[in-house]
Write a protein that holds these residues in place. Sequence first.
Motif, short mmCIF file in Angstrom:
data_model
loop_
_atom_site.label_atom_id
_atom_site.label_comp_id
_atom_site.label_asym_id
_atom_site.label_seq_id
_atom_site.Cartn_x
_atom_site.Cartn_y
_atom_site.Cartn_z
N SER A 107 1.07 -1.29 -0.11
CA SER A 107 0.14 -0.03 0.09
C SER A 107 0.83 1.29 -0.01
CB SER A 107 -0.80 0.00 1.03
OG SER A 107 -1.58 1.41 1.44
N GLN A 108 0.81 2.10 -1.10
CA GLN A 108 1.52 3.30 -1.11
C GLN A 108 1.13 4.23 0.26
OE1 GLN A 108 0.55 4.89 -4.85
NE2 GLN A 108 2.50 4.29 -5.81
N ALA A 109 -0.05 4.04 0.62
CA ALA A 109 -0.47 4.88 1.74
C ALA A 109 0.26 4.82 3.13
CB ALA A 109 -1.96 4.90 1.90
N ASN A 110 1.02 3.63 3.06
CA ASN A 110 1.71 3.42 4.22
C ASN A 110 3.02 3.81 4.41
OD1 ASN A 110 -0.67 2.29 5.56
ND2 ASN A 110 -0.63 0.43 4.64
N VAL A 111 3.71 4.01 2.93
CA VAL A 111 5.09 4.27 2.80
C VAL A 111 5.39 5.80 3.08
CG1 VAL A 111 6.84 4.12 1.20
CG2 VAL A 111 5.11 2.61 1.08
#
Length: 412
Positions: A281-285
């Motif tokens: 998930s990009q949102a967690n990077v």
Amino acid sequence: MANLSADHQLTAVERQLLQNAAELVPYLQNYATKIDEDRHIPDEVIQRVSEAGLFKLGTLKKYGGHEVSIRAMVEIISEVAKGNGSVGWVVQIINGNNYTASLSLPSEVLDSVFNQDEEVRFCSVLGPRKAVMNKVEGGYFVEEGFWGFGSGSKHATHALLNLLDAESMQESKGFMLAVVPMSEVTIVDDWYTMSLKGSASNSLKMKNVFIPEQFVVRQDMIDMDSSPVELKGLDRYKPYVNVISAITTGISAILGLARGAVEYFVEKAPHKGITMTIHTSQANVGHIQYKVGLAAMKVESAHLHISRTIDNLEYHVQSGEKFTLKEFAQLQTDIAYAAMLCWEAVDMLMAESGGSVIADSNRLSGIFRDIRGGANHALTTASTGLELYGRVLMGLPPQHMITLGAAAHFVK
């Protein structure tokens, strides 16, 4: 994305028009591929936009228009551009031109143009590539003229065309605008581009066309016999019509495209991983979070610069106080700088979107292409605006035609 502090500054009618635009966004997004492939906006889309009242934002109330504020025009059109860049661009151009026409043309000309059943839509080109014309009895005879780029011309009823070439503009520090029915104009099918494909910003040409004198006006002479403080009502905006054009026909769609890019990236990031990594998930990077935050702040900062421009303009319009040269140059630079911030935000998100973003069908890819073209417009080119501001700050004369014209008349 919130419109910062703009909503509470809109009237009930303006808020409804903003809602109409927001409701069109999903509909316009579904037409993206067709609009680009056809290189123009389908008639059914034009009809929906018209039914929503979005071609009458800049039209005077006396002619059935909404006559919204400059601030409302920016907010409403930016919402349209979130749906599709080409549609936003055409809506921006037509409304900005209708407003420019309302400020520039004599009342009897406006009556003859707008008092008709057909919805009036102006396209315009302020920089002719060729304009050979002669003053004749009763008006002007255009032997040959060629203008590019005529955004919205395919959906326009009239064109607002500058009859002065570059050398003549430098001499007069202004424009000679002619109102020409589209029936007298030939649209050249030459708009083959990577950006804003559906805006149909084709070149326009005329040959051996007579234009009655009352349909031609010199902008450098508009109400210059009166000082701004002596003007009343809407007339107070007339001395500033050129810089208003930079706002109403330049920045709104760019702002909307950038807002749409941030919203789209944020929507997709939680469900999109990063290839060749363990990230699902990009949102967690962390670095993606940083880039999204920075991109969002760039877009919101762009909106603040636009709002400052409108605030400064409204203050001087209402007070009648003349601008300093620095203040006037800042108006133009704010708009160009806002365009640069919006482009940088989209470019940043594009770089974090992986290989799939290069697909024509990817919404962010379309936004990237459209905003690059929009930010290259003469009224929003950052390098020109920043050069202008730097020259004025260092005590040098401005190089920009709009500022030069303003300095000759209403800048102290």
